[in-house]
Design a protein around this motif. Sequence first.
Motif, PDB file in Angstrom:
ATOM      1  N   TRP A  52       0.827  -1.207   0.000  1.00  0.00           N
ATOM      2  CA  TRP A  52       0.000   0.000   0.000  1.00  0.00           C
ATOM      3  C   TRP A  52       0.860   1.255   0.000  1.00  0.00           C
ATOM      4  O   TRP A  52       0.467   2.276  -0.544  1.00  0.00           O
ATOM      5  CB  TRP A  52      -0.937   0.000   1.196  1.00  0.00           C
ATOM      6  N   ARG A  53       2.061   1.165   0.588  1.00  0.00           N
ATOM      7  CA  ARG A  53       2.957   2.320   0.595  1.00  0.00           C
ATOM      8  C   ARG A  53       3.326   2.717  -0.826  1.00  0.00           C
ATOM      9  O   ARG A  53       3.367   3.909  -1.163  1.00  0.00           O
ATOM     10  CB  ARG A  53       4.214   1.995   1.393  1.00  0.00           C
ATOM     11  N   SER A  56       0.035   4.187  -2.572  1.00  0.00           N
ATOM     12  CA  SER A  56      -0.295   5.528  -2.092  1.00  0.00           C
ATOM     13  C   SER A  56       0.734   6.548  -2.557  1.00  0.00           C
ATOM     14  O   SER A  56       0.397   7.704  -2.833  1.00  0.00           O
ATOM     15  CB  SER A  56      -0.396   5.536  -0.567  1.00  0.00           C
ATOM     16  N   SER A  57       1.995   6.112  -2.654  1.00  0.00           N
ATOM     17  CA  SER A  57       3.036   7.014  -3.161  1.00  0.00           C
ATOM     18  C   SER A  57       2.783   7.373  -4.622  1.00  0.00           C
ATOM     19  O   SER A  57       2.922   8.534  -5.020  1.00  0.00           O
ATOM     20  CB  SER A  57       4.411   6.366  -2.994  1.00  0.00           C
ATOM     21  N   LEU A  59      -0.095   7.392  -6.161  1.00  0.00           N
ATOM     22  CA  LEU A  59      -1.280   8.243  -6.254  1.00  0.00           C
ATOM     23  C   LEU A  59      -0.981   9.677  -5.815  1.00  0.00           C
ATOM     24  O   LEU A  59      -1.343  10.635  -6.503  1.00  0.00           O
ATOM     25  CB  LEU A  59      -2.402   7.663  -5.385  1.00  0.00           C
ATOM     26  N   GLY A  60      -0.307   9.818  -4.670  1.00  0.00           N
ATOM     27  CA  GLY A  60      -0.091  11.143  -4.110  1.00  0.00           C
ATOM     28  C   GLY A  60       0.998  11.939  -4.786  1.00  0.00           C
ATOM     29  O   GLY A  60       0.892  13.164  -4.933  1.00  0.00           O
ATOM     30  N   ARG A 175      -3.159  13.148   5.294  1.00  0.00           N
ATOM     31  CA  ARG A 175      -3.559  12.040   4.422  1.00  0.00           C
ATOM     32  C   ARG A 175      -5.006  11.646   4.672  1.00  0.00           C
ATOM     33  O   ARG A 175      -5.531  11.831   5.776  1.00  0.00           O
ATOM     34  CB  ARG A 175      -2.649  10.815   4.639  1.00  0.00           C
ATOM     35  N   PHE A 177      -7.229   8.144   4.026  1.00  0.00           N
ATOM     36  CA  PHE A 177      -7.089   6.731   3.669  1.00  0.00           C
ATOM     37  C   PHE A 177      -5.642   6.397   3.302  1.00  0.00           C
ATOM     38  O   PHE A 177      -5.392   5.555   2.434  1.00  0.00           O
ATOM     39  CB  PHE A 177      -8.025   6.355   2.515  1.00  0.00           C
ATOM     40  N   GLY A 178      -4.715   7.068   3.941  1.00  0.00           N
ATOM     41  CA  GLY A 178      -3.306   6.790   3.714  1.00  0.00           C
ATOM     42  C   GLY A 178      -2.714   7.442   2.482  1.00  0.00           C
ATOM     43  O   GLY A 178      -1.533   7.251   2.187  1.00  0.00           O
ATOM     44  N   VAL A 179      -3.520   8.226   1.759  1.00  0.00           N
ATOM     45  CA  VAL A 179      -3.066   8.876   0.524  1.00  0.00           C
ATOM     46  C   VAL A 179      -2.949  10.369   0.776  1.00  0.00           C
ATOM     47  O   VAL A 179      -3.886  10.979   1.319  1.00  0.00           O
ATOM     48  CB  VAL A 179      -4.040   8.608  -0.643  1.00  0.00           C
ATOM     49  N   PHE A 183      -3.329  14.102  -3.926  1.00  0.00           N
ATOM     50  CA  PHE A 183      -4.050  13.258  -4.878  1.00  0.00           C
ATOM     51  C   PHE A 183      -5.491  13.726  -5.034  1.00  0.00           C
ATOM     52  O   PHE A 183      -6.026  13.797  -6.150  1.00  0.00           O
ATOM     53  CB  PHE A 183      -4.023  11.799  -4.411  1.00  0.00           C
ATOM     54  N   TYR A 184      -6.130  14.064  -3.930  1.00  0.00           N
ATOM     55  CA  TYR A 184      -7.534  14.466  -3.967  1.00  0.00           C
ATOM     56  C   TYR A 184      -7.708  15.833  -4.620  1.00  0.00           C
ATOM     57  O   TYR A 184      -8.747  16.102  -5.228  1.00  0.00           O
ATOM     58  CB  TYR A 184      -8.115  14.445  -2.561  1.00  0.00           C
TER      59      TYR A 184
END
Length: 336
Positions: A52-53, A56-57, A59-60, A175, A177-179, A183-184
């Motif tokens: 997931w790291r 998320s990396s 994505l962000g 962050r 959800f960890g992101v 990204f958002y």
Amino acid sequence: MSVTDNPQSSGARSAFSGFSLKREAERYALVLAWLALFCVFGALLPETFLKWRTISSMLGSQAVLVVLALAILVPLTSGDFDLSAASALVFGAMFVAVSDVNWGWGVGWSVLAVLVTGALIGAVNAFFVLYFRIHSLIVTLGLGTFLNGMTLWISDSRTVAGVSMDLVEVVVIQRLFGVPLAFYYGLAVALIMWWALEYTIAGRKLLFVGRGREVARLNGISVDRVRAMSFVSSGVLSVLAGVLYAGMTGSADPTSGLSLLLPAFAAAFLGATAIYPGRFNPIGTLVGVYFLITGITGLTMLGADAFVQSLFYGGALIVAVSLSQLVRKRQPQNFG
């Protein structure tokens, strides 16, 4: 009543006939290719790529590229190029850093000032393109080079560090959800652009102008005004990408963001083959960005040399443009 006379049967048959497997496959081919690419690298690198790291990396960290690709998408939709977008990004990041760190304006006023500057950059592009009837490639290339000089001037050709942690906090540290929130922000810009193109008069005019300027003019649309606003929007979004860039790194480098121009164009043209094939669209561009980043991340984890990134981005741009033309049945794009 016979089956053919049954309105429910008729409606069901009409709905079914409206579905085309070929058309749907064309719309979502890039999405499927992205998922396939993700599965390939996941199978080859299950211990690292599927963490997931890593996800998320990916994505962000690419919010800057997403916003930059969306910036150049606006003039592309109206039939123009903006080659100054990456230079505006770097100038925006540097302006925020210098005004916040060296001039003491504070990050809030710095961000507001740079957004106004982005609108001015777009207005200058529009003035020279529309008033003097110079091709957008030439004008935006020239202005981009001018902005590169301005960036080196205000920064004394040095990296400026120490951007306010308030900006860093709301861009990359916080962050959901960890992101990272970055990204958002990119996702929000893409969704707003999609809504504007689909459901607003200004957005429909932009699409109409891109399809044919002379036809749009004959239908009462102020083509020059639409094109001018596309340049202004591109300028604002480009410097917004610069603000995110400064927030992600906490600093500004006078040259590092210039390399984002090629992948931004590659993502925009890849996006023109998906979701709404044959036209530039923000959701397709979003998918295009993450398709490219998934490929680059996977190849890097496999130990590919640094030059592979240039090969991948350059090849992706050629393939993307070729595919977009095939989707358009090789009709010439209106970049007059």
